[in-house]
Design a protein around this motif. Structure first.
Motif, PDB file in Angstrom:
ATOM      1  N   ALA A 253       0.829  -1.210   0.000  1.00 16.44           N
ATOM      2  CA  ALA A 253       0.000   0.000   0.000  1.00 16.44           C
ATOM      3  C   ALA A 253       0.860   1.256   0.000  1.00 16.44           C
ATOM      4  O   ALA A 253       0.564   2.231  -0.713  1.00 16.44           O
ATOM      5  CB  ALA A 253      -0.930  -0.003   1.213  1.00 16.44           C
TER       6      ALA A 253
ATOM      7  N   GLY B 154      -3.341   4.633   3.810  1.00 18.75           N
ATOM      8  CA  GLY B 154      -4.231   4.221   4.894  1.00 18.75           C
ATOM      9  C   GLY B 154      -3.492   3.611   6.071  1.00 18.75           C
ATOM     10  O   GLY B 154      -4.014   2.736   6.745  1.00 18.75           O
TER      11      GLY B 154
ATOM     12  N   ARG C 287      -1.234   8.837   4.491  1.00 14.30           N
ATOM     13  CA  ARG C 287      -2.681   9.052   4.325  1.00 14.30           C
ATOM     14  C   ARG C 287      -3.200   8.280   3.118  1.00 14.30           C
ATOM     15  O   ARG C 287      -4.206   7.584   3.193  1.00 14.30           O
ATOM     16  CB  ARG C 287      -2.978  10.546   4.162  1.00 14.30           C
ATOM     17  CG  ARG C 287      -4.472  10.872   4.019  1.00 14.30           C
ATOM     18  CD  ARG C 287      -4.706  12.304   3.593  1.00 14.30           C
ATOM     19  NE  ARG C 287      -4.043  12.691   2.354  1.00 14.30           N
ATOM     20  CZ  ARG C 287      -4.427  12.333   1.127  1.00 14.30           C
ATOM     21  NH1 ARG C 287      -5.458  11.541   0.958  1.00 14.30           N
ATOM     22  NH2 ARG C 287      -3.757  12.753   0.062  1.00 14.30           N
ATOM     23  N   ARG C 288      -2.506   8.381   2.002  1.00 14.80           N
ATOM     24  CA  ARG C 288      -2.926   7.685   0.777  1.00 14.80           C
ATOM     25  C   ARG C 288      -2.940   6.173   0.978  1.00 14.80           C
ATOM     26  O   ARG C 288      -3.784   5.469   0.427  1.00 14.80           O
ATOM     27  CB  ARG C 288      -1.979   8.015  -0.376  1.00 14.80           C
ATOM     28  CG  ARG C 288      -2.082   9.421  -0.923  1.00 14.80           C
ATOM     29  CD  ARG C 288      -0.915   9.664  -1.891  1.00 14.80           C
ATOM     30  NE  ARG C 288      -0.857  11.007  -2.393  1.00 14.80           N
ATOM     31  CZ  ARG C 288      -1.252  11.394  -3.599  1.00 14.80           C
ATOM     32  NH1 ARG C 288      -1.724  10.496  -4.439  1.00 14.80           N
ATOM     33  NH2 ARG C 288      -1.155  12.639  -3.971  1.00 14.80           N
TER      34      ARG C 288
END
Length: 183
Positions: A4, A31, A28-29
């Motif tokens: 991720a 998660g 943030r992108r």
């Protein structure tokens, strides 16, 4: 988690470039917690280098068609498909731009291309062993001769290589290699 974050690094690099890349935004992108990202990668350069290392790890294996032209065509088609892919093409362009700004990114990109060339060198060494090419042919030079025109078209025009570009690159590299230009 690594997958991720690596994806988020690539997405951010495409969107904002190296100068705009921020590990908090990457977290943030992806998660995940930004503490996790800072602890594992520490710097933008380390995160980008890991992105490139992931590209090496997940790259397609070489084709073995049994002949030099077929093998090099498979390589050229893979390069062309990658450059035509909306995400991958933009990511490679962003990485090349980032490599001009950051030595660690440049080194990671050199490792990526060295690994990809090494995967495809047996196409040429096998052709030498079969007598298709002269002894002493520089396998890496032949592989680069196929890929270089495709990248050049992409980087100078913004267009992905077309089938005619693939054919020209392969035909030129094979003809030059057969003539001994890469010994």
């Amino acid at each position: 988690m690594r997958e991720a974050v690596v994806r988020a690094v690539g997405d951010a690099l495409i969107e904002v470039g190296l100068a705009g890349l921020d590990l908090a935004d990457v977290a943030r992108r992806a998660g995940v917690g930004k503490t996790t990202v800072y602890r594992r990668w520490g710097t933008v350069a380390a995160a980008v280098a890991d992105l490139v290392d992931d590209m090496v790890e997940t790259s397609a294996p070489r084709a073995d068609t049994g002949g030099l032209a077929g093998d090099l065509r498979a390589n050229a088609e893979l390069v062309a498909e990658t450059l035509a892919d909306p995400r991958q093409g933009r990511l490679l362009a962003a990485l090349i731009a980032a490599a001009r700004e950051d030595e660690r990114t440049a080194e990671a990109l050199r490792r990526f291309y060295a690994a990809r060339i090494a995967v495809w060198e047996p196409c040429v060494t096998d052709a030498v062993a079969r007598g298709e090419l002269p002894a002493g042919t520089d396998a890496a030079a032949v592989v680069r001769a196929v890929s270089a025109p495709l990248y050049y078209r992409f980087l100078t025009s913004g267009d992905a290589p077309e089938q005619a570009d693939v054919t020209r690159a392969v035909d030129a590299a094979v003809a030059a290699a057969e003539a001994g230009a890469y010994r």
